[in-house]
Design a protein around this motif. Structure first.
Motif, PDB file in Angstrom:
ATOM      1  N   PHE A 214       0.756  -1.275  -0.038  1.00 49.43           N
ATOM      2  CA  PHE A 214       0.162  -0.025   0.077  1.00 49.43           C
ATOM      3  C   PHE A 214       0.929   1.166  -0.082  1.00 49.43           C
ATOM      4  CE2 PHE A 214      -3.308  -2.770   0.588  1.00 49.43           C
ATOM      5  CZ  PHE A 214      -4.515  -2.295   0.681  1.00 49.43           C
ATOM      6  N   ASP A 215       2.183   1.182   0.247  1.00 48.50           N
ATOM      7  CA  ASP A 215       3.029   2.401   0.172  1.00 48.50           C
ATOM      8  C   ASP A 215       3.335   2.803  -1.313  1.00 48.50           C
ATOM      9  OD1 ASP A 215       4.400  -0.229   0.113  1.00 48.50           O
ATOM     10  OD2 ASP A 215       6.333   0.727   0.083  1.00 48.50           O
ATOM     11  N   LEU A 216       3.070   1.967  -2.129  1.00 42.75           N
ATOM     12  CA  LEU A 216       3.223   2.175  -3.649  1.00 42.75           C
ATOM     13  C   LEU A 216       1.723   2.927  -4.071  1.00 42.75           C
ATOM     14  CD1 LEU A 216       4.913  -0.942  -5.290  1.00 42.75           C
ATOM     15  CD2 LEU A 216       6.009   1.134  -4.006  1.00 42.75           C
ATOM     16  N   PHE A 217       1.591   4.174  -3.791  1.00 43.03           N
ATOM     17  CA  PHE A 217       0.575   4.823  -4.175  1.00 43.03           C
ATOM     18  C   PHE A 217      -0.004   4.740  -5.459  1.00 43.03           C
ATOM     19  CE2 PHE A 217       2.666   7.161  -0.716  1.00 43.03           C
ATOM     20  CZ  PHE A 217       1.784   6.742   0.292  1.00 43.03           C
ATOM     21  N   ARG A 218       0.794   4.491  -6.642  1.00 40.55           N
ATOM     22  CA  ARG A 218       0.387   3.994  -7.813  1.00 40.55           C
ATOM     23  C   ARG A 218       0.119   2.834  -8.117  1.00 40.55           C
ATOM     24  NH1 ARG A 218       4.366   8.559 -11.499  1.00 40.55           N
ATOM     25  NH2 ARG A 218       3.730  10.364 -10.338  1.00 40.55           N
ATOM     26  N   SER A 219       0.258   1.941  -7.305  1.00 42.43           N
ATOM     27  CA  SER A 219      -0.042   0.366  -7.459  1.00 42.43           C
ATOM     28  C   SER A 219      -1.531   0.291  -7.467  1.00 42.43           C
ATOM     29  CB  SER A 219       0.943  -0.317  -6.748  1.00 42.43           C
ATOM     30  OG  SER A 219       0.520  -1.880  -6.934  1.00 42.43           O
ATOM     31  N   ASP A 220      -1.995  -0.081  -8.298  1.00 42.23           N
ATOM     32  CA  ASP A 220      -3.404  -0.622  -8.264  1.00 42.23           C
ATOM     33  C   ASP A 220      -4.389   0.336  -7.683  1.00 42.23           C
ATOM     34  OD1 ASP A 220      -3.291  -3.231  -9.533  1.00 42.23           O
ATOM     35  OD2 ASP A 220      -2.079  -3.790  -7.783  1.00 42.23           O
ATOM     36  N   TRP A 221      -4.156   1.636  -8.028  1.00 41.18           N
ATOM     37  CA  TRP A 221      -4.802   2.760  -7.345  1.00 41.18           C
ATOM     38  C   TRP A 221      -6.182   2.729  -7.385  1.00 41.18           C
ATOM     39  CZ3 TRP A 221      -7.618   6.669  -9.527  1.00 41.18           C
ATOM     40  CH2 TRP A 221      -7.580   6.803 -10.982  1.00 41.18           C
ATOM     41  N   ARG A 222      -6.825   1.777  -8.243  1.00 44.49           N
ATOM     42  CA  ARG A 222      -8.295   1.603  -8.211  1.00 44.49           C
ATOM     43  C   ARG A 222      -8.705  -0.073  -8.109  1.00 44.49           C
ATOM     44  NH1 ARG A 222     -10.993   4.600 -13.551  1.00 44.49           N
ATOM     45  NH2 ARG A 222     -12.880   4.014 -12.347  1.00 44.49           N
ATOM     46  N   GLY A 223      -7.708  -0.692  -7.628  1.00 39.56           N
ATOM     47  CA  GLY A 223      -7.907  -1.963  -7.214  1.00 39.56           C
ATOM     48  C   GLY A 223      -8.903  -2.297  -6.060  1.00 39.56           C
ATOM     49  N   PRO A 224      -9.388  -3.569  -5.905  1.00 40.82           N
ATOM     50  CA  PRO A 224     -10.412  -3.722  -4.859  1.00 40.82           C
ATOM     51  C   PRO A 224      -9.852  -3.459  -3.488  1.00 40.82           C
ATOM     52  CG  PRO A 224     -10.275  -5.329  -6.420  1.00 40.82           C
ATOM     53  CD  PRO A 224      -9.245  -4.559  -6.854  1.00 40.82           C
ATOM     54  N   GLY A 225      -8.720  -3.630  -3.262  1.00 49.10           N
ATOM     55  CA  GLY A 225      -8.063  -3.502  -2.001  1.00 49.10           C
ATOM     56  C   GLY A 225      -8.246  -2.124  -1.511  1.00 49.10           C
ATOM     57  N   ARG A 226      -8.211  -0.821  -2.520  1.00 44.24           N
ATOM     58  CA  ARG A 226      -8.218   0.374  -2.139  1.00 44.24           C
ATOM     59  C   ARG A 226      -9.830   0.882  -2.448  1.00 44.24           C
ATOM     60  NH1 ARG A 226      -3.282   2.436  -2.150  1.00 44.24           N
ATOM     61  NH2 ARG A 226      -1.756   1.671  -3.497  1.00 44.24           N
ATOM     62  N   HIS A 227     -10.854   0.009  -2.307  1.00 42.49           N
ATOM     63  CA  HIS A 227     -12.210   0.252  -2.300  1.00 42.49           C
ATOM     64  C   HIS A 227     -12.605   0.742  -1.185  1.00 42.49           C
ATOM     65  CE1 HIS A 227     -16.659  -0.239  -2.537  1.00 42.49           C
ATOM     66  NE2 HIS A 227     -16.162  -0.415  -4.166  1.00 42.49           N
ATOM     67  N   PRO A 228     -13.407   2.001  -1.021  1.00 43.48           N
ATOM     68  CA  PRO A 228     -13.918   2.634   0.135  1.00 43.48           C
ATOM     69  C   PRO A 228     -14.463   1.715   1.167  1.00 43.48           C
ATOM     70  CG  PRO A 228     -14.446   3.829  -1.673  1.00 43.48           C
ATOM     71  CD  PRO A 228     -13.952   2.697  -2.589  1.00 43.48           C
ATOM     72  N   VAL A 229     -15.204   0.733   0.593  1.00 40.53           N
ATOM     73  CA  VAL A 229     -15.823  -0.426   1.420  1.00 40.53           C
ATOM     74  C   VAL A 229     -14.753  -1.039   2.050  1.00 40.53           C
ATOM     75  CG1 VAL A 229     -17.250  -2.404   1.564  1.00 40.53           C
ATOM     76  CG2 VAL A 229     -18.075  -0.484   0.150  1.00 40.53           C
ATOM     77  N   VAL A 230     -13.599  -1.357   1.531  1.00 38.96           N
ATOM     78  CA  VAL A 230     -12.801  -2.395   2.184  1.00 38.96           C
ATOM     79  C   VAL A 230     -11.735  -1.554   3.112  1.00 38.96           C
ATOM     80  CG1 VAL A 230     -10.606  -3.633   1.725  1.00 38.96           C
ATOM     81  CG2 VAL A 230     -12.197  -3.864   0.024  1.00 38.96           C
ATOM     82  N   GLN A 231     -11.532  -0.166   2.733  1.00 41.74           N
ATOM     83  CA  GLN A 231     -10.891   0.626   3.453  1.00 41.74           C
ATOM     84  C   GLN A 231     -11.649   1.074   4.729  1.00 41.74           C
ATOM     85  OE1 GLN A 231      -7.514   2.027   3.008  1.00 41.74           O
ATOM     86  NE2 GLN A 231      -7.919   0.115   1.657  1.00 41.74           N
ATOM     87  N   GLN A 232     -12.806   1.030   4.770  1.00 41.59           N
ATOM     88  CA  GLN A 232     -13.751   1.162   5.820  1.00 41.59           C
ATOM     89  C   GLN A 232     -13.712  -0.208   6.936  1.00 41.59           C
ATOM     90  OE1 GLN A 232     -15.127   4.014   7.040  1.00 41.59           O
ATOM     91  NE2 GLN A 232     -16.155   2.845   9.159  1.00 41.59           N
TER      92      GLN A 232
END
Length: 265
Positions: A214-232
């Protein structure tokens, strides 16, 4: 006057002696090879890959001291390496061409266990004639693993590993070995790498997350792991955030990743 043969022999010895006296020349074909080359033969003449100083390189600071070249036959012919190191870089035709020219090719194995990492370090060290440096790296790795290891009670918590791309890692992966070394029970039930459902994260989030890359901010920036639901779902449940640099290569710094993970146990 010495006969021509004696002169030629003497000249040959002189040339051979000069060649033998030059510093070892090591070329790396990928980022993983870069780490091993910089750690084991820092005093050699190195030609590192173009990714040696990328954000996900463990030894990116040291990379600035060495040249970087593309992993091509043309670059190898120009550099004239004695040894070439690689994990995934370099196509088979390039490797075959190098071996035909007498270049030693050292291949880093795809280790998925701590034991496999140890074997990699020793294999690379011996291939470079640097067994003592390899032993020192192994000792350092063991010390870090001791630091990460839980007490006699065994794992004290369970966690799910997650990447920005929405993948987790189960049995048969180095990530699983890192989590185990850190004292976590891995919640991933499938072997290897597998996608995680966003719906599952929303309805039944794990108690603890170990985040990787997650420190690679350009990596999979629209990937499921960054989805707002997952982040919550992960909010307040993140045990550790492992940098990409500790995860991109089956090398001794896997023990450092275990220490980082253990701090959230």
């Amino acid at each position: 006057m010495r006969p021509f043969g004696a002169v030629a022999l003497a000249a040959g010895v002189l040339v051979a002696g000069t060649a033998d006296a030059r510093p070892l020349r090591v070329m790396s074909l990928d980022q993983c090879g870069d780490q091993y080359a910089m750690a084991l033969v820092p005093d050699a003449t190195l030609a590192l890959s173009p990714r040696a100083d990328d954000p996900d390189s463990w030894m990116k600071a040291e990379a600035s001291r060495h040249r970087q070249v593309r992993p091509t036959l043309e670059a190898a012919i120009a550099f004239q390496p004695d040894v070439v190191m690689r994990y995934w870089g370099g196509e088979p035709r390039l490797l075959a061409a190098l071996e035909r020219r007498g270049v030693k090719v050292l291949i880093i194995d795809d280790a998925t266990t701590v034991e496999g990492v140890r074997a990699n370090v020793i294999k690379m060290a011996e291939g470079l004639g640097q067994r003592s440096r390899g032993d020192a790296l192994v000792i350092s790795m063991e010390e870090r693993l001791d630091e990460a290891r839980p007490g006699t009670g065994g794992p004290t918590s369970s966690a799910l590993y997650l990447t920005p791309g929405g993948f987790t890692a189960g049995k048969g992966t180095l990530v699983d070995a890192i989590l185990t070394a850190a004292g976590f029970a891995n919640l991933a039930t499938s072997p290897g790498y597998a996608p995680v459902s966003v719906e599952r994260m929303a309805l039944s989030p794990p108690k603890r997350f170990i985040l990787g890359f997650f420190d690679l901010f350009r990596s999979d920036w629209r990937g499921p792991g960054r989805h707002p639901v997952v982040q919550q779902a992960a909010k307040g449940r993140v045990a550790a955030r492992l940098p990409a640099s500790a995860l991109t290569c089956p090398a001794w710094f896997a023990a450092d990743a275990a220490v980082m993970a253990s701090e959230g146990r």
